[in-house]
Write a protein that holds these residues in place. Structure first.
Motif, PDB file in Angstrom:
ATOM      1  N   ASN A 194       0.830  -1.195   0.000  1.00 23.45           N
ATOM      2  CA  ASN A 194       0.000   0.000   0.000  1.00 23.45           C
ATOM      3  C   ASN A 194       0.866   1.248   0.000  1.00 23.45           C
ATOM      4  OD1 ASN A 194       0.446   0.949   2.897  1.00 23.45           O
ATOM      5  ND2 ASN A 194      -0.347  -1.119   3.263  1.00 23.45           N
ATOM      6  N   LEU A 236       0.212   4.278  -8.790  1.00 21.99           N
ATOM      7  CA  LEU A 236      -1.226   4.559  -8.860  1.00 21.99           C
ATOM      8  C   LEU A 236      -1.495   5.473 -10.059  1.00 21.99           C
ATOM      9  CD1 LEU A 236      -1.808   5.334  -5.060  1.00 21.99           C
ATOM     10  CD2 LEU A 236      -2.328   3.186  -6.242  1.00 21.99           C
ATOM     11  N   LEU A 290      -4.725   7.558 -10.173  1.00 21.14           N
ATOM     12  CA  LEU A 290      -4.760   8.720  -9.284  1.00 21.14           C
ATOM     13  C   LEU A 290      -3.964   9.871  -9.888  1.00 21.14           C
ATOM     14  CD1 LEU A 290      -5.531  10.089  -6.655  1.00 21.14           C
ATOM     15  CD2 LEU A 290      -3.565   8.980  -5.554  1.00 21.14           C
ATOM     16  N   LEU A 339     -10.882   6.994  -4.787  1.00 15.22           N
ATOM     17  CA  LEU A 339     -10.484   6.441  -3.494  1.00 15.22           C
ATOM     18  C   LEU A 339     -11.463   5.355  -3.051  1.00 15.22           C
ATOM     19  CD1 LEU A 339      -9.321   9.675  -1.649  1.00 15.22           C
ATOM     20  CD2 LEU A 339      -7.938   7.974  -2.862  1.00 15.22           C
ATOM     21  N   TYR A 348     -10.305   2.316  -5.120  1.00 16.41           N
ATOM     22  CA  TYR A 348      -9.074   1.718  -4.608  1.00 16.41           C
ATOM     23  C   TYR A 348      -9.300   0.962  -3.302  1.00 16.41           C
ATOM     24  CZ  TYR A 348      -5.731   4.085  -7.755  1.00 16.41           C
ATOM     25  OH  TYR A 348      -4.993   4.490  -8.835  1.00 16.41           O
ATOM     26  N   ALA A 374      -9.560   2.632  -0.365  1.00 14.73           N
ATOM     27  CA  ALA A 374      -8.711   3.382   0.548  1.00 14.73           C
ATOM     28  C   ALA A 374      -9.341   3.465   1.929  1.00 14.73           C
ATOM     29  CB  ALA A 374      -8.476   4.788  -0.006  1.00 14.73           C
ATOM     30  N   ILE A 408      -3.802   3.710   0.730  1.00 11.49           N
ATOM     31  CA  ILE A 408      -4.368   3.194  -0.516  1.00 11.49           C
ATOM     32  C   ILE A 408      -3.713   1.848  -0.830  1.00 11.49           C
ATOM     33  CG2 ILE A 408      -4.743   3.616  -2.969  1.00 11.49           C
ATOM     34  CD1 ILE A 408      -4.438   6.579  -2.445  1.00 11.49           C
TER      35      ILE A 408
END
Length: 485
Positions: free
Chosen positions: A267, A287, A290, A325, A328, A330, A368
């Protein structure tokens, strides 16, 4: 504690006692500059970070003891936020700006390319170009355009301005500020060495800037009316546009512990005080979805101030990062003097701009999980213009596909309801089935009928429903080649 702010400006350390000078702690840097007779090159246009006419550059010491130069919108920065930093305005670029031979290279390039007509926007462009120039890495066209996205010109046109950037930044040489840097670094070191918490108290406002997370948590535990903020890109609008008097403010921008990004095997942990620009540049390989959505988040001036903690704290129903998010998976780390807890993203928001965060808690980090080899992740933003615009609809999707079968699915949208929401019926429809056009279309129809969005200045309700449906089909079209049925 001290009530005097100190920063480096025009080759001197400036000290300001806001009470003595009858200034509010929410006086913006732009307002302060415009009040002085010798710093009116910085212009006021929109006072909300959209035009870039007020762009200035902030200098801060990097870990390698050099100065990092960052262009920001001075209309969104409260004066105490300058504490311990260097402020650079267009007047600082040359000792004798009236003499053509003494122009800064970016100013000279703007003259040579006829990059200015009415000239109102020009100082802001110059400061954005100056920050780009000081990077010293021969920026390509994409990098140049990104650096100029936050500056608006209504009369010249961007071609000559982009040409000025190409000419001046291709092989940047030492400028006037470079010769001043040893003295500046010494001054910034001295400011850092004497740094301690700020407490500014006026008849109507209290402004507190602690230097540690422990002190911040103790402060908000003692006074839950304190309004926490970091970059102030959202909060400052309440001052500049709504003319609010904010009675109690907790400025978290002095807490270094909140500005760390840790890339771990499974992560990425991002401190709540990390700017969106630093996140964009750091996580692109891990990522990419993102990084891509942050590419079209505001402008570089905005991203350099705005933090992920502020984006989460606002709980905007549109917030461009929030659907992603969700996708993901998160989690948000909340801390108080009593406990710490991790909240999954899809349980964090409870309603319109409402979250599970208690008044005595602060957002300290975001975790994340890294997508696996079987994960497909994409995020999309629909807006009236590509850059520097609020999303009309934002959507994010993650599928975990083993073989040709969907094992997990997350479908999340912003701009469709009072808060970011997952579409669980569409997710359930896809799980256990092949990722085929037929199934994608069926899930898209579920999305279309799932929401009853509002019509507003950005869009009608029907457009939003169609856009949300089509974003899921766009996701299928971009990934279908791997799973042709």
């Amino acid at each position: 504690m001290r009530n005097i702010i100190r920063f480096f400006f025009q080759n001197n350390t400036v000290e300001i006692d806001l009470n003595r000078e009858n200034l509010s702690p929410t006086t913006t840097v732009l307002q302060w500059l415009r009040s002085r007779p010798d710093t009116k090159g910085t212009k006021e246009g929109c006072a909300e970070g959209d035009c870039g006419a007020c762009t200035v550059v902030i200098g801060e010491l990097s870990d390698d003891d050099t100065i990092r130069y960052t262009a920001i919108d001075s209309c969104l920065v409260f004066l105490p936020m300058l504490d311990g930093k260097q402020l650079i305005t267009v007047e600082c670029l040359s000792n004798h700006p009236q003499t053509k031979d003494d122009l800064h290279p970016v100013q000279q390039a703007m003259v040579d390319t006829d990059g200015s007509q009415c000239g109102y926007c020009t100082p802001g462009f110059i400061m954005s170009l100056f920050a780009l120039y000081k990077q010293g890495d021969n920026p390509d066209r994409t990098e140049t355009c990104d650096a100029l996205t936050g500056n608006l010109c209504r009369c010249t046109g961007y071609r000559p301005i982009a040409e000025a950037a190409a000419r001046s930044c291709a092989a940047p040489a030492a400028d006037t500020l470079a010769s001043q840097e040893p003295a500046t670094i010494a001054a910034l070191r001295e400011l850092a060495a004497s740094a301690n918490p700020l407490l500014i108290q006026t008849s109507t406002q209290r402004y507190l800037r602690p230097m540690s997370l422990e002190a911040a948590l103790a402060s908000i535990a003692e006074d839950a009316s304190l309004l926490p903020f970091n970059g102030a890109t959202d909060l400052a609008l309440r001052v500049t546009k709504r003319h609010e008097v904010l009675p109690a403010l907790l400025d978290l921008s002095g807490i270094n512990a909140l500005r760390r990004i840790e890339i771990l095997p499974d992560n990425i942990r991002i401190g709540a005080g990390c700017s969106l620009e630093s996140i964009r540049r750091t996580v692109r390989d891990q990522l990419p979805a993102l990084a891509a959505i942050l590419d079209v988040f505001g402008s570089r001036q905005i991203r350099s101030l705005a933090t992920i903690g502020g984006n989460l704290g606002s709980a905007s129903p549109i917030g461009d990062t929030l659907p992603l998010l969700f996708a993901y998976g998160a989690s948000i780390h909340l801390a108080s003097t009593q406990c710490e807890r991790d909240i999954p993203m899809d349980r964090y928001i409870t309603g319109y701009r409402q979250t599970v965060r208690r008044p005595d808690e602060l957002i300290t980090a975001l975790t994340i999980p890294l997508p696996g080899p079987d994960d497909l992740v994409r995020a999309y933003k629909v807006s009236k213009r590509k850059d520097l615009d609020i999303a009309t609809v934002s959507g994010a999707f993650r599928l975990r596909i083993v073989g040709d079968t969907v094992q997990e699915a997350v479908i999340a949208f912003g701009g469709m309801a009072a808060s970011t929401q997952r579409v669980f019926p569409a997710e359930d429809l896809l799980i256990g089935k092949p990722w085929s056009r037929t199934n994608a279309q069926a899930a898209a129809e579920v999305v279309y009928h799932h929401f009853t969005p509002l019509s507003d200045a950005r869009s009608g309700a029907e457009f939003r429903r169609l856009a949300a449906r089509n974003l899921l089909l766009k996701f299928w079209s971009e990934t279908a080649a791997q799973f042709v049925q």
